[in-house]
Design a protein around this motif. Structure first.
Motif, short mmCIF file in Angstrom:
data_model
loop_
_atom_site.label_atom_id
_atom_site.label_comp_id
_atom_site.label_asym_id
_atom_site.label_seq_id
_atom_site.Cartn_x
_atom_site.Cartn_y
_atom_site.Cartn_z
N LEU A 8 0.82 -1.21 0.00
CA LEU A 8 0.00 0.00 0.00
C LEU A 8 0.86 1.27 0.00
O LEU A 8 0.72 2.13 -0.86
CB LEU A 8 -0.93 -0.03 1.22
N GLY A 9 1.77 1.36 0.97
CA GLY A 9 2.51 2.61 1.15
C GLY A 9 3.93 2.61 0.59
O GLY A 9 4.56 3.65 0.49
N CYS A 12 6.81 -0.19 4.18
CA CYS A 12 7.00 -1.30 5.12
C CYS A 12 7.20 -2.63 4.40
O CYS A 12 8.33 -3.10 4.27
CB CYS A 12 5.82 -1.41 6.09
N ARG A 13 6.12 -3.24 3.94
CA ARG A 13 6.20 -4.61 3.41
C ARG A 13 7.00 -4.72 2.12
O ARG A 13 7.88 -5.59 2.02
CB ARG A 13 4.79 -5.18 3.21
N HIS A 45 3.53 8.40 0.62
CA HIS A 45 4.89 8.41 1.18
C HIS A 45 5.97 8.54 0.11
O HIS A 45 7.14 8.31 0.38
CB HIS A 45 5.12 7.14 2.00
#
Ligand code: 4NP
Length: 154
Positions: A8-9, A12-13, A45
């Motif tokens: 999504l952003g 992170c993942r 981001h």
């Protein structure tokens, strides 16, 4: 072969998955033959480094992801990459919204494509704690090892 990991952003993942894949590939006979990048379905981001918790978690596993910068998925990615590998089903749905018809079959769940868990998702750790980031690392690094084994087998 070019792989794009999407969440999504993109803080992170997918940066953790990109780092795990690059590290596992670099240590394999496939070194230099597979390119990996990551992107987010959202652009909030864009331009930022990964989440500090993601950086710390990866560093704890010997992988430096601090130099990555977030970016949003864009139309050219569907042509530039052989596979678009998504962290969860919401990412798959969002990516398919923009995918040209001819490229839809090249969008998959990362864990499923790696052959480690049909329908498997990498859970979003953003509102979680360090243990959630460790869980993400275990999943994406398992996927990275499986991907290397799969590609090395031809
Ligand atoms: P990611 O995690 O998709 O693994 O990078 C998230 C990062 C940021 C947000 C959500 C998930 N956010 O809402 O800003």
């Amino acid at each position: 072969m070019k792989l794009l990991v999407v969440c999504l952003g993109n803080i992170c993942r997918s940066p953790m998955a990109e780092g795990a894949l690059q590290a596992r590939l670099a240590a394999s006979p496939l070194s230099g033959r597979v390119q990996v990048d990551s992107a987010g379905t959202g652009g909030w981001h864009a331009g930022e480094p990964p989440d500090r918790r993601a950086i710390a978690c990866a560093r704890g596993h010997g992988v430096d992801i601090a130099g990555q910068r977030a970016r949003q998925l864009h139309a050219a990615d569907f042509e530039a990459f052989d596979w678009i590998l998504c962290a969860d089903r919401a990412n798959v749905r969002d990516v398919l919204r923009f995918a040209p018809a001819a490229r839809r079959e090249r969008v998959a769940l990362l864990l499923e494509w790696a052959g480690i868990r049909a329908g498997g998702e990498v859970p979003d750790p953003y509102t979680g704690g360090p243990e959630d980031f460790q869980r993400v690392w275990r999943l994406v690094d398992s996927a990275a090892q499986a991907v290397v084994a799969r590609l090395a087998a031809g």
